[in-house]
Design an enzyme around this catalytic site. Structure first.
Site, PDB file in Angstrom:
ATOM      1  N   ASP A  25       4.265  -2.414  -5.282  1.00  0.00           N
ATOM      2  CA  ASP A  25       3.336  -2.269  -4.160  1.00  0.00           C
ATOM      3  C   ASP A  25       2.858  -3.668  -3.753  1.00  0.00           C
ATOM      4  O   ASP A  25       2.098  -4.300  -4.481  1.00  0.00           O
ATOM      5  CB  ASP A  25       2.149  -1.387  -4.586  1.00  0.00           C
ATOM      6  CG  ASP A  25       1.412  -0.798  -3.393  1.00  0.00           C
ATOM      7  OD1 ASP A  25       1.143  -1.544  -2.447  1.00  0.00           O
ATOM      8  OD2 ASP A  25       1.106   0.415  -3.434  1.00  0.00           O
TER       9      ASP A  25
ATOM     10  N   THR B  37       1.079   1.029   2.667  1.00  0.00           N
ATOM     11  CA  THR B  37       1.576   1.701   1.461  1.00  0.00           C
ATOM     12  C   THR B  37       2.184   3.087   1.693  1.00  0.00           C
ATOM     13  O   THR B  37       3.303   3.359   1.256  1.00  0.00           O
ATOM     14  CB  THR B  37       0.437   1.799   0.428  1.00  0.00           C
ATOM     15  OG1 THR B  37       0.048   0.465   0.096  1.00  0.00           O
ATOM     16  CG2 THR B  37       0.864   2.526  -0.825  1.00  0.00           C
TER      17      THR B  37
ATOM     18  N   ASN C 219      -1.970   5.005   5.828  1.00  0.00           N
ATOM     19  CA  ASN C 219      -2.641   5.543   4.647  1.00  0.00           C
ATOM     20  C   ASN C 219      -3.657   6.588   5.105  1.00  0.00           C
ATOM     21  O   ASN C 219      -3.858   7.622   4.477  1.00  0.00           O
ATOM     22  CB  ASN C 219      -3.351   4.434   3.881  1.00  0.00           C
ATOM     23  CG  ASN C 219      -2.375   3.429   3.295  1.00  0.00           C
ATOM     24  OD1 ASN C 219      -1.269   3.795   2.894  1.00  0.00           O
ATOM     25  ND2 ASN C 219      -2.766   2.175   3.263  1.00  0.00           N
TER      26      ASN C 219
ATOM     27  N   ASP D 132      -2.343   7.488  -5.873  1.00  0.00           N
ATOM     28  CA  ASP D 132      -1.855   8.856  -5.673  1.00  0.00           C
ATOM     29  C   ASP D 132      -0.654   8.904  -4.725  1.00  0.00           C
ATOM     30  O   ASP D 132       0.383   9.482  -5.031  1.00  0.00           O
ATOM     31  CB  ASP D 132      -2.988   9.782  -5.166  1.00  0.00           C
ATOM     32  CG  ASP D 132      -3.850   9.151  -4.076  1.00  0.00           C
ATOM     33  OD1 ASP D 132      -3.371   8.235  -3.377  1.00  0.00           O
ATOM     34  OD2 ASP D 132      -5.019   9.583  -3.927  1.00  0.00           O
TER      35      ASP D 132
ATOM     36  N   HIS E 175      -4.207  -8.539  -2.430  1.00  0.00           N
ATOM     37  CA  HIS E 175      -5.277  -8.448  -1.426  1.00  0.00           C
ATOM     38  C   HIS E 175      -6.441  -9.371  -1.788  1.00  0.00           C
ATOM     39  O   HIS E 175      -7.041  -9.985  -0.918  1.00  0.00           O
ATOM     40  CB  HIS E 175      -5.810  -7.014  -1.332  1.00  0.00           C
ATOM     41  CG  HIS E 175      -5.008  -6.134  -0.441  1.00  0.00           C
ATOM     42  ND1 HIS E 175      -4.975  -6.286   0.924  1.00  0.00           N
ATOM     43  CD2 HIS E 175      -4.195  -5.081  -0.715  1.00  0.00           C
ATOM     44  CE1 HIS E 175      -4.173  -5.361   1.450  1.00  0.00           C
ATOM     45  NE2 HIS E 175      -3.690  -4.623   0.470  1.00  0.00           N
TER      46      HIS E 175
ATOM     47  N   ASP F  15       6.954  -1.662  -0.840  1.00  0.00           N
ATOM     48  CA  ASP F  15       6.513  -0.873   0.309  1.00  0.00           C
ATOM     49  C   ASP F  15       6.134  -1.755   1.501  1.00  0.00           C
ATOM     50  O   ASP F  15       6.091  -1.290   2.622  1.00  0.00           O
ATOM     51  CB  ASP F  15       5.354   0.064  -0.086  1.00  0.00           C
ATOM     52  CG  ASP F  15       4.169  -0.677  -0.689  1.00  0.00           C
ATOM     53  OD1 ASP F  15       4.321  -1.845  -1.109  1.00  0.00           O
ATOM     54  OD2 ASP F  15       3.077  -0.077  -0.737  1.00  0.00           O
ATOM     55  N   HIS F  16       5.889  -3.036   1.245  1.00  0.00           N
ATOM     56  CA  HIS F  16       5.543  -4.014   2.297  1.00  0.00           C
ATOM     57  C   HIS F  16       5.318  -5.351   1.616  1.00  0.00           C
ATOM     58  O   HIS F  16       5.203  -5.415   0.387  1.00  0.00           O
ATOM     59  CB  HIS F  16       4.265  -3.597   3.048  1.00  0.00           C
ATOM     60  CG  HIS F  16       3.152  -3.267   2.113  1.00  0.00           C
ATOM     61  ND1 HIS F  16       2.458  -4.227   1.410  1.00  0.00           N
ATOM     62  CD2 HIS F  16       2.642  -2.076   1.698  1.00  0.00           C
ATOM     63  CE1 HIS F  16       1.568  -3.646   0.633  1.00  0.00           C
ATOM     64  NE2 HIS F  16       1.660  -2.331   0.754  1.00  0.00           N
TER      65      HIS F  16
HETATM   66 ZN    ZN Z   1       1.137  -0.973  -0.567  1.00  0.00          ZN
HETATM   67 ZN    ZN Z   2      -2.150  -3.266   0.454  1.00  0.00          ZN
END
Ligand code: ZN
Ligand code: ZN
Length: 541
Positions: free
Chosen positions: A35, A77, A98, A160, A304, A347-348
């Site tokens: 992630d 995500t 999200n 989740d 982040h 995912d990114h």
């Molecule tokens: Zn993500």
């Molecule tokens: Zn993020």
């Protein structure tokens, strides 16, 4: 006698022929999503990765797709996880963020929320989740269909959505982490009670142990020469501080089980849980292919807070590399070398922290979209006498308050025109336009295509905002984020390793949406129901 012998021979050769003709599949497919992982992390830290770690092993013994891009925006995500596993884009999967603003319900909806199910494993609401908002099947669903539901599918992630949107609708189970109790939980969508092995795992109280250990650098601080010096004012103080050593995590025991997510121990916890799942659920133990969908959420929390050029991120990836090596060794011994197939992607990516860019004379900055919107709402309220005309600004799109505007008979076009003009005046905003003009406004074809791929009408807004390269939608004056079309958000790693995989690499442009159809080809199963990707033939033996 001779006839009998001939008949026996015929039978034997018949058996041999039919066994050769039977479908060849690995015993276990393991999908690993990191992630928030930029493709360049494979090489920025390459010399620091362990020779027996995961990244070098996959890069050098497996196949790497060097130019894999995300073909849609927003790059967040939920969209990334569902796209990798369903081979499709938000415009088809319906997973447009999200969170998204739902026009019919007139409220913000969380991607995996499901009020009809309950938490299994804790008394919090964290388990009221299922994949029902996702409109398509995943490759795991297709594997279940292909084997008449004999394949076992399990999704595991701290987040989740990382376990749910990957394992799919027909999964045997998905497990995620409940911050409020520090345990792995699930929902009644999958089961009525946690299996004994999950309860046993939770009873080990590993998080308390990890908090005791704290987070210190893996190597001497002086060796982290690929990163900015520690303790920058633009780093968030996610763990109470923004510098090593983070050895004071003991104070969170019994008080804040969410902090583990912003440390590499979040990956350790995920890895240990995934290994327990393989053992207890006997994944890969027989000849019917099983699927373990794992997502490592912690790199996103770390990224982040501290940004891609921080010592925290470098240390996090050096440690993740070791965890991945540990996982491959484990699979070698439990499932057997050459008996399983692993793919790894992200995912990114993420943007550099704007202040890091500025201090190095590079373009970038922050746009406080939330503040911009509330200022617009104030002016619009004075103009029209209606509060909250902009009801949401999710996923770089503005959503208008249709019921209020309709009952006051306000011309929506006029409001949209006013907003577009105002948005253009904001420093940091590159473009803004009405979504209905997406295919008319002058826009580079790549960006237009990505926005079309992200547009699912019932869950999208009226006005699209694009920030200047290097600019982020900021919630505070520290840290960084991802979400737009730019290469730092969209260029992701894609590694393949194990059964059925060639050794090599391609620099050809491939897409996130190609992963699921390529797995479908590898396993000889149907592509997911919304798949728009194409097979990457170079990597298949
Ligand atoms: Zn993500
Ligand atoms: Zn993020």
């Amino acid at each position: 006698m001779r006839r009998l012998f001939m008949a026996f021979l015929f039978l034997l050769t018949g058996f041999a022929a039919s066994s050769q003709q039977s479908i060849q599949r690995p015993k276990l497919m393991v999908g690993i999503i990191v992630d928030q992982m930029r493709w360049d992390y494979l090489y920025r830290f390459y010399d620091r990765y362990a020779s027996n770690g995961g990244f070098k092993r996959m890069l050098n013994q497996g196949f790497t797709c060097e130019n894999t891009l995300i073909p849609f925006a927003p790059t967040v995500t939920a969209c990334g996880h569902s796209s990798i596993y369903s081979g499709t884009v938000p415009a088809i999967s319906g997973i447009t963020g999200n969170y998204w603003w739902d026009r019919e319900q007139q409220r913000t909806v969380y991607c995996t929320e499901d009020k009809s199910v309950n938490t299994v494993g804790s008394s919090s609401a964290a388990g009221k989740q299922s994949p029902k908002n996702m409109l398509v099947t995943t490759i795991c669903d297709e594997l279940r269909l292909a084997t008449n539901f004999k394949s076992k599918v399990i999704g595991v992630a701290i987040k989740d959505r990382g376990g749910i949107l990957t394992a799919g609708h027909s999964a045997n189970a998905a497990y995620w982490y409940d911050n409020s109790v520090g345990n792995w939980i699930s929902s009644t969508y999958y089961m009525t009670e946690l299996p004994k092995w999950v309860k046993d795992f939770n009873n080990q109280k590993l998080v308390d142990k990890y908090y005791q250990q704290g987070w210190n650098l893996l190597y001497p601080a002086s060796t982290y020469i690929n990163s900015t010096t520690d303790e920058k004012s633009y780093e968030a103080k996610a763990l109470g501080d923004n510098k090593f050593p983070y050895d004071s995590l003991k104070k969170y025991i019994g008080k804040d089980y969410g902090k583990i997510t912003t440390t590499p121990m979040g990956n350790t916890l995920t890895l240990e849980f995934a290994k327990s799942a393989v053992v207890a659920e006997q994944l890969g133990a027989d000849n019917i292919t099983d699927f373990l969908a794992v997502s490592f959420s912690s790199p996103d929390y770390i990224g982040h807070s501290y940004g891609p050029n921080s010592i925290e991120t470098e240390d996090g990836f050096l440690r993740l590399d070791k965890e991945l090596g540990n996982l491959l060794d484990f699979l070698d011994s439990k499932v057997g070398k050459g008996q399983y197939t692993v793919f790894l992607s992200a995912d990114h990516g993420v943007a550099h922290t704007p202040e890091f860019m500025l201090e190095n004379k590079l373009p970038g900055g922050r746009v406080y979209m939330n503040t911009v919107m509330s200022n617009f709402n104030k002016t619009l309220a004075e103009k029209y006498g209606i509060k909250n005309i902009i009801v949401a600004d999710d996923n770089y799109q503005l959503h208008l308050n249709h019921p209020s505007l309709d009952s006051a008979k306000v011309d929506k076009e006029e409001v949209i025109d006013w907003l577009v003009k105002k948005l253009y005046a904001e420093p940091g905003i590159d473009r803004a336009f009405a979504m209905e003009n997406l295919n008319e406004v002058p826009l580079p074809a790549t960006i237009r295509k990505m926005l079309n791929n992200g547009y699912y009408p019932r869950r999208n807004g009226e006005i699209q905002v694009i920030l200047k390269p290097g600019y982020i939608d900021a919630w505070s004056n520290t840290g960084t984020t991802h979400g737009l079309w730019n290469p730092y958000d969209t260029h992701i790693p894609l590694l393949w390793y194990g059964w059925g995989i060639k050794q090599g690499k391609t620099n050809r442009e491939t897409y996130m949406t190609d992963i699921a159809p390529t797995i479908a080809a590898l396993l000889h199963i149907q592509m997911p129901s919304g798949s728009v990707g194409t097979v990457i033939p170079e990597l298949l033996k």
